[in-house]
Write an enzyme that holds these catalytic residues in place. Structure first.
Site, short mmCIF file in Angstrom:
data_model
loop_
_atom_site.label_atom_id
_atom_site.label_comp_id
_atom_site.label_asym_id
_atom_site.label_seq_id
_atom_site.Cartn_x
_atom_site.Cartn_y
_atom_site.Cartn_z
N ARG A 172 59.13 43.70 34.56
CA ARG A 172 59.76 44.34 33.28
C ARG A 172 60.87 45.39 33.71
NH1 ARG A 172 56.44 47.65 31.83
NH2 ARG A 172 54.68 47.25 33.70
N TYR A 204 61.34 36.85 32.29
CA TYR A 204 59.98 37.40 33.01
C TYR A 204 58.73 37.74 32.02
CZ TYR A 204 56.70 40.50 35.16
OH TYR A 204 55.71 40.98 35.67
N LYS A 263 52.58 41.89 26.04
CA LYS A 263 52.96 43.55 26.02
C LYS A 263 53.58 43.81 24.60
CE LYS A 263 50.82 44.20 29.42
NZ LYS A 263 50.97 44.27 31.01
N HIS A 288 45.63 48.81 27.09
CA HIS A 288 46.08 48.17 28.33
C HIS A 288 44.82 48.37 29.19
CE1 HIS A 288 49.02 47.94 32.07
NE2 HIS A 288 48.33 46.76 31.45
N SER A 336 49.82 49.07 35.53
CA SER A 336 50.27 47.93 35.83
C SER A 336 50.20 47.71 37.67
CB SER A 336 51.69 47.53 35.76
OG SER A 336 51.83 47.54 34.47
N CYS A 357 47.47 48.01 39.47
CA CYS A 357 46.62 48.93 39.89
C CYS A 357 45.29 48.32 39.88
CB CYS A 357 46.61 50.22 39.16
SG CYS A 357 48.19 51.07 39.73
N ASP A 372 43.63 42.29 31.15
CA ASP A 372 44.64 43.14 30.88
C ASP A 372 44.62 44.10 29.45
OD1 ASP A 372 47.26 43.69 32.40
OD2 ASP A 372 48.26 42.73 30.62
N ARG A 387 53.78 36.26 40.45
CA ARG A 387 52.45 36.05 39.73
C ARG A 387 52.10 34.59 39.58
NH1 ARG A 387 51.04 41.08 36.65
NH2 ARG A 387 52.10 42.58 37.37
P1 GTP Z 1 48.88 44.10 35.80
O1 GTP Z 1 48.88 42.49 36.02
O2 GTP Z 1 50.34 44.41 36.55
O3 GTP Z 1 48.71 44.94 34.79
O4 GTP Z 1 48.19 44.64 37.28
P2 GTP Z 1 46.60 44.69 37.52
O5 GTP Z 1 46.14 46.08 37.16
O6 GTP Z 1 45.75 43.46 36.91
O7 GTP Z 1 46.47 44.67 39.26
P3 GTP Z 1 45.74 43.61 40.19
O8 GTP Z 1 44.23 43.49 39.97
O9 GTP Z 1 46.39 42.59 40.18
O10 GTP Z 1 45.89 44.41 41.57
C1 GTP Z 1 47.22 44.77 42.18
C2 GTP Z 1 47.04 45.07 43.55
O11 GTP Z 1 46.27 45.97 43.84
C3 GTP Z 1 46.89 43.89 44.24
O12 GTP Z 1 47.77 43.77 45.31
C4 GTP Z 1 45.44 44.11 44.59
O13 GTP Z 1 45.26 43.45 45.94
C5 GTP Z 1 45.50 45.66 44.59
N1 GTP Z 1 43.89 46.22 44.54
C6 GTP Z 1 43.35 45.94 43.57
N2 GTP Z 1 41.96 46.47 43.42
C7 GTP Z 1 41.88 47.39 44.47
C8 GTP Z 1 40.97 48.13 45.20
O14 GTP Z 1 39.95 48.40 44.94
N3 GTP Z 1 41.54 48.93 46.25
C9 GTP Z 1 42.73 48.67 46.92
N4 GTP Z 1 43.11 49.39 47.98
N5 GTP Z 1 43.53 47.73 46.51
C10 GTP Z 1 43.36 47.06 45.29
C1 SPV Z 2 52.03 44.53 33.65
O1 SPV Z 2 52.96 44.79 34.06
O2 SPV Z 2 51.03 45.64 33.32
C2 SPV Z 2 51.53 43.21 33.52
C3 SPV Z 2 52.69 42.14 33.73
O3 SPV Z 2 50.58 43.06 33.20
S1 SPV Z 2 53.40 42.19 32.63
O4 SPV Z 2 53.17 41.12 31.30
O5 SPV Z 2 55.00 41.57 32.79
O6 SPV Z 2 53.55 43.35 31.64
MN MN Z 3 49.33 44.77 32.69
#
Ligand code: GTP
Ligand code: SPV
Ligand code: MN
Length: 581
Positions: A67, A195, A204, A224, A246, A248, A273, A365
């Site tokens: 983004r 993207y 979003k 979110h 994002s 996290c 999400d 992704r």
């Molecule tokens: P968006 O799709 O961008 O909104 O992201 P999201 O909040 O769904 O994040 P996602 O679950 O894809 O995790 C992103 C990164 O954080 C990945 O590389 C995971 O491996 C890492 N991660 C997730 N949960 C944990 C955790 O409990 N501990 C640690 N150390 N890393 C984590």
């Molecule tokens: C985020 O960035 O929080 C995502 C991916 O979930 S996007 O749809 O590109 O915003």
């Molecule tokens: Mn997100």
């Protein structure tokens, strides 16, 4: 008589001058035709169809991988209504500037009309959007991420009650890239990016930026947040919604698999999400997941961190900017089995483990259907949604924020959300690892002035007889060497068990300056490498650190002027007072 939608399609075709117009019906045959076209012109590469049936790789333009928040605008008539949290342009100016870029832009391209529903097909809380796009990748991705095609047209009928999204790849140049939101007109214009968050306009742009604007007008919440049901050995299921910025950990938490030691617990996925939440007649808050798929982060995903999503992505999925092995399978950093001896990297270049760059882009992704997830909740398409008992606010914080902490009450809980901060990630362009304020994980997604948004949150609590309890969590504390202090992933259930017990009035807590914290013996650490001293650190209050944090909060609040609800100043003063006591 043409319907309002037909009129808009005609108008748009006059502006963009496409070669053809195709109305998407969402059928399998249509999808196969879209995919064949993209295989022919190189937009997609087929993966190993035996191991990954109906899965494809898409390599985006290397300058179009995340983004772009600095090119994202909220175009309200009044600048103050967009707030200091958004880039703003007057609607007339935006339409002139960006309208020019749309002129004739679809020459030699097909214009796809992509009707879609955000939310379960029969839910009263669902809403219709239509995206016009010249990208078949967007059309195919929308089919995974939303209920796309005939069902949406049927729900819309001849009504004009839908969100209009106009998208074109343009020339993909960041210099001519704009993601414009017109909340007062329920419209979105996006040009110059393919993207996800910039181009899949249901996600979003609609479900959060326009959604949050509509939610305030209509008395609900668009957040979110992931949504899960946690089933205990007794059979009781408690629903939780959690806001993390994002990249996290939302997708990971949404599909958590309880570790061996936590026998009898199950986590059911409702969403990963976005949550749309309405007050129910019972005074509780009911949540639907407006999406039908996951657009998840690939790096770090493996059969230890998220086995459920690994099972989900084995068919009918599109991978974007991952690497390709000689076997025709996808690869990304952190995948099981370590790096292959050789691969093609995300930019299409030969790669070996000795190469300088990463094989997959850090924000690579997968786009995959939710219904394929082995732990989808039986309630995930329930028209009324699921009742939320707790909210979690979390971020990526190396220090200060404890593993888990409960707010004293709703107002204090809202203040915990508003004062969230997190280290930036690869999900947006810009520097990674810098701490920035990200209230409710909505800083990039709130479609109006955040001061008003905070006020809306405070009001929602007053409207609910039985509002969710609010908690703050942090899985990302590190030691001096930068190593994570908490094992995270499946083990996060140990902290969630305390949350559930608190929700049901079944656990003790100690009252501290920052909220209710668990006693160290309230968190089960048997079988994990967390010493009593480390747990103590994870559950302690760093007073000088918090005095400083309170000061930072005031600096952040200042920019909202008189749009900031005075309750939040009161909470800040109360925190200070507790810390000085
Ligand atoms: P968006 O799709 O961008 O909104 O992201 P999201 O909040 O769904 O994040 P996602 O679950 O894809 O995790 C992103 C990164 O954080 C990945 O590389 C995971 O491996 C890492 N991660 C997730 N949960 C944990 C955790 O409990 N501990 C640690 N150390 N890393 C984590
Ligand atoms: C985020 O960035 O929080 C995502 C991916 O979930 S996007 O749809 O590109 O915003
Ligand atoms: Mn997100």
């Amino acid at each position: 008589m043409p319907t309002p939608l037909e009129q808009w399609v005609e108008e748009t075709a006059r502006l963009t001058r496409p070669k053809n117009i195709h109305w998407c019906d969402g059928s399998e045959e249509e999808n196969q035709r879209l995919i064949e076209g993209m295989l022919d012109d190189g937009t997609l590469t087929a993966l190993n169809q035996e191991r990954y049936p109906n899965c494809y790789l898409h390599r985006s333009d290397p300058k179009d991988v995340a983004r772009t928040e600095h090119l994202t605008f909220v175009c309200t008539r009044e600048k103050e209504d967009a707030g200091p949290n958004n880039n703003w342009m007057a609607p007339a100016q935006a339409k002139e500037k960006v309208g020019g870029l749309f002129q004739g832009v679809m020459k030699d391209r097909t214009l796809y009309v992509v009707p879609y529903i955000m939310g379960p097909v029969t839910s009263p809380y669902s809403q219709v959007g239509v995206e016009i796009t010249d990208s078949p990748y967007v059309a195919a991705s929308m089919r995974i991420m939303t209920r796309m095609g005939r069902a949406a047209l049927e729900r819309l009928g001849s009504s004009e009650n839908y969100v209009q999204g106009l998208h074109s790849l343009g020339d993909l140049s960041p210099d001519r890239r704009f993601i414009m939101h017109y909340p007062e007109d329920r419209a979105i214009w996006s040009i110059g990016s393919g993207y996800g968050g910039n181009a899949l306009l249901g996600k979003k742009c609609f479900a959060l930026r326009l959604g949050s604007y509509m939610a305030r007008e209509e008395g609900w919440l668009a957040e979110h947040m992931l949504i899960i049901g946690i089933e205990e050995p007794s059979g009781r299921t408690t629903y939780i919604a959690a806001a993390f910025p994002s990249a996290c950990g939302k997708t990971n938490l949404a599909m958590l698999i309880p570790p061996e030691s936590q026998k009898g617990y199950k986590v059911w996925t409702v969403g990963d999400d976005i949550a749309w939440m309405h007050p129910g007649p019972d005074g509780r808050l009911w949540a639907i997941n407006p999406e039908a798929g996951f657009f998840g982060v690939a790096p770090g995903t493996n059969s230890h961190t998220n086995p459920n999503v690994m099972a989900t992505v084995t068919k009918n999925s599109i991978f974007t900017n991952v690497a390709l092995t000689p076997d025709g399978t996808p690869y990304w950093e952190g995948l099981d089995g370590g790096p292959p001896a050789e691969a093609i990297d995300w930019q299409g270049k030969p790669w070996t483990p000795r190469s300088e760059g990463k094989a997959a882009h850090p924000n690579s992704r997968f786009t995959t259907p939710a219904r394929q997830c082995p732990v989808m909740s039986s309630e995930w398409e329930s028209p009324q949604g699921v009742p939320i008992s707790a909210f979690l606010f979390g971020g990526r914080r190396a220090g200060l924020i404890p593993l888990v902490c409960q707010s004293f009450n709703w107002q204090h809980g809202v203040s915990l959300g508003t004062t969230m901060a997190s280290e930036t990630t690869a999900a947006a362009t810009g520097k990674v690892g810098k701490i920035r304020r990200d209230p409710m994980a909505m800083l990039p997604f709130c479609g109006y002035n955040m001061g008003d948004y905070f006020g809306h949150w405070l009001n929602m609590g007053k409207k609910l007889a039985d509002p969710p309890k609010i908690f703050r969590v942090n899985w990302f504390r590190t030691n001096q060497e930068g190593k994570f202090l908490w094992p995270g992933f499946g083990e996060n259930l140990r902290a969630l068990r305390w949350v559930i017990a608190r929700v049901h009035g079944e656990a003790e807590a100690r009252e501290t300056e920052i909220g209710y914290l668990p006693h160290t013996n309230d968190i089960d650490t048997t079988g994990i490498d967390v010493s009593p001293a480390v747990l103590d650190e994870l559950l302690s209050v760093d007073r000088p650190g918090w005095v400083n944090a309170a000061e930072r909060q005031r600096e952040f609040f200042q920019q909202f002027g008189d749009r900031l609800p005075r309750e939040l100043w009161q909470e800040n003063a109360a925190l200070d007072k507790r810390l000085q006591a």
